[in-house]
Design a protein around this motif. Structure first.
Motif, PDB file in Angstrom:
ATOM      1  N   PRO A 121     -57.265   6.356 -69.734  1.00  0.00           N
ATOM      2  CA  PRO A 121     -57.003   5.636 -68.479  1.00  0.00           C
ATOM      3  C   PRO A 121     -57.738   6.289 -67.317  1.00  0.00           C
ATOM      4  N   TYR A 122     -57.966   5.495 -66.282  1.00  0.00           N
ATOM      5  CA  TYR A 122     -58.637   6.011 -65.092  1.00  0.00           C
ATOM      6  C   TYR A 122     -57.821   7.157 -64.504  1.00  0.00           C
ATOM      7  N   PRO A 123     -58.442   8.310 -64.230  1.00  0.00           N
ATOM      8  CA  PRO A 123     -57.696   9.494 -63.762  1.00  0.00           C
ATOM      9  C   PRO A 123     -57.327   9.409 -62.281  1.00  0.00           C
ATOM     10  N   GLN A 124     -56.250   8.718 -61.997  1.00  0.00           N
ATOM     11  CA  GLN A 124     -55.813   8.523 -60.616  1.00  0.00           C
ATOM     12  C   GLN A 124     -55.557   9.841 -59.901  1.00  0.00           C
ATOM     13  N   GLU A 125     -55.155  10.871 -60.660  1.00  0.00           N
ATOM     14  CA  GLU A 125     -54.808  12.150 -60.043  1.00  0.00           C
ATOM     15  C   GLU A 125     -56.010  12.854 -59.419  1.00  0.00           C
ATOM     16  N   LEU A 132     -62.237   9.183 -45.638  1.00  0.00           N
ATOM     17  CA  LEU A 132     -63.215   9.338 -46.716  1.00  0.00           C
ATOM     18  C   LEU A 132     -62.464   9.523 -48.020  1.00  0.00           C
ATOM     19  N   ALA A 133     -62.859   8.789 -49.046  1.00  0.00           N
ATOM     20  CA  ALA A 133     -62.242   8.904 -50.368  1.00  0.00           C
ATOM     21  C   ALA A 133     -63.239   9.538 -51.336  1.00  0.00           C
ATOM     22  N   LEU A 134     -62.783  10.525 -52.074  1.00  0.00           N
ATOM     23  CA  LEU A 134     -63.559  11.130 -53.157  1.00  0.00           C
ATOM     24  C   LEU A 134     -62.836  10.790 -54.455  1.00  0.00           C
ATOM     25  N   HIS A 135     -63.501  10.061 -55.331  1.00  0.00           N
ATOM     26  CA  HIS A 135     -62.812   9.645 -56.557  1.00  0.00           C
ATOM     27  C   HIS A 135     -63.796   9.444 -57.697  1.00  0.00           C
ATOM     28  N   PRO A 136     -63.305   9.501 -58.947  1.00  0.00           N
ATOM     29  CA  PRO A 136     -64.176   9.240 -60.094  1.00  0.00           C
ATOM     30  C   PRO A 136     -64.724   7.821 -60.032  1.00  0.00           C
ATOM     31  N   ILE A 137     -65.979   7.681 -60.374  1.00  0.00           N
ATOM     32  CA  ILE A 137     -66.619   6.377 -60.334  1.00  0.00           C
ATOM     33  C   ILE A 137     -66.083   5.495 -61.453  1.00  0.00           C
ATOM     34  N   ARG A 147     -64.527  22.295 -58.272  1.00  0.00           N
ATOM     35  CA  ARG A 147     -63.087  22.401 -58.524  1.00  0.00           C
ATOM     36  C   ARG A 147     -62.685  21.676 -59.803  1.00  0.00           C
ATOM     37  N   TYR A 148     -63.283  20.498 -60.028  1.00  0.00           N
ATOM     38  CA  TYR A 148     -62.969  19.755 -61.249  1.00  0.00           C
ATOM     39  C   TYR A 148     -63.396  20.526 -62.494  1.00  0.00           C
ATOM     40  N   LEU A 149     -64.599  21.070 -62.484  1.00  0.00           N
ATOM     41  CA  LEU A 149     -65.107  21.774 -63.656  1.00  0.00           C
ATOM     42  C   LEU A 149     -64.338  23.065 -63.909  1.00  0.00           C
TER      43      LEU A 149
END
Length: 319
Positions: A143-147, A159-164, A267-269
């Protein structure tokens, strides 16, 4: 047979119930595939290893599994010119006669996988057709990672930073069309302003095991979200090294977007356990090199091209 809780294999774990049938000749392959699938929550309707001494062969298994169902074929091979190739089409005993198949080059995201399927005639049978219930194409995609969505104040805007997502394709195209061709060349060594749909789909991945792209979006003049920056890259299968690529809209350079996107990827990695992040930057791209140096990247000459620089940042503490 997962739905019965029956495990007649040498695997130490049971297969989870699902809608995918897996048949292999190799018994040694079963535990490896099963571990991989269980880690990702992928289930099976049947999970079988035939070996060399079973009284049934692949034809028998396909006849049994395909009874009353649409038989499909999915395969992979190495083409001497293009490398890995994915095949999808209608299966069954008449697969060579029917010749209903399509090919695509990996990696595939949801948009590319659906495009591959739609190029086959059997795709119509996977939908409701002539009052017959259609089948369903099931993909092992999380599922799309909303977190991972973040919002912050940026010069008085949200500004929103989110997975494409694959559905971001149209606004991603608009973003690229607003880029100065020289900026595109500096970052991704790409000399054309236009880009094909198939190429663009590869820039909108979402596979949080190995591949992740984050975009920065704001509300545009028409009230709709607009993409103004992207950072992406692929991790190697062992999660040791991740690539680093970033692109910020030309008219918004110098506004801190590059730093925000780079920090988001770092941070994600780190949370993902990746050990290092690496990238390649043109020597003439002084702005990018200065930013990466401030963020702690080591910058060294590229071993194969004097016009390039190799950048690298350790992400995990050394012991």
């Amino acid at each position: 047979m997962p739905h019965l809780g029956l495990n007649a294999s040498f695997a130490h774990a049971d297969a989870q119930p699902g809608q995918i049938a897996f048949v292999s000749q190799s018994g040694a392959l079963v535990p490896a595939v099963l571990d991989w699938a269980n880690d990702r929550g992928i289930g099976f309707s049947h999970f079988a290893s035939l070996g060399e001494h079973a009284d049934v062969d692949f034809g028998d298994m396909l006849d049994y599994l395909g009874s009353g169902a649409h038989e499909l074929i999915v395969g992979a091979s190495i083409d001497p010119l293009f490398g890995p190739v994915i095949l999808f089409g209608q299966g069954g005993t008449a697969v060579e006669v029917v010749a209903d198949r399509a090919l695509a080059l990996p990696p595939l995201n949801v948009a590319l996988a659906e495009s591959l399927i739609e190029r086959t005639r059997v795709a119509r049978l996977l939908r409701d057709w002539r009052d017959r219930p259609g089948g369903a194409a099931h993909f092992a995609i999380r599922p799309y990672p909303q977190e991972l969505i973040e919002t912050l104040d940026w010069y008085g805007e949200t500004l929103a930073l989110h997975p494409i997502r694959p559905e971001d394709e149209a606004q991603h195209l608009a973003f690229l069309q607003k880029m100065d061709p020289e900026d595109i060349r500096l970052r991704i060594f790409y000399s054309r302003r236009s880009i094909e749909h198939s190429e663009l789909a590869r820039l909108t991945p979402i596979d949080d095991d190995r591949e992740m792209a984050f975009i920065a979006t704001r509300t545009g003049p028409d009230g709709q979200p607009e993409t103004i920056g992207v950072v992406c890259g692929i991790c190697d299968p062992d999660n040791e090294t991740a690539e680093y690529d970033i692109l910020v809209r030309s008219d918004l350079k110098g506004c801190g977007l590059g730093r925000l996107l780079t920090d988001k990827r770092i941070r994600y990695l780190r949370a993902h356990g990746t050990r290092r992040i690496v990238g390649t930057v043109l020597r003439e791209n002084k702005g990018m090199l200065a930013l990466l140096e401030k963020l702690g990247f080591a910058i060294t000459p590229h071993p194969e091209d004097p016009d390039l620089r190799h950048v690298e940042l350790p992400l995990q503490p050394t012991h």
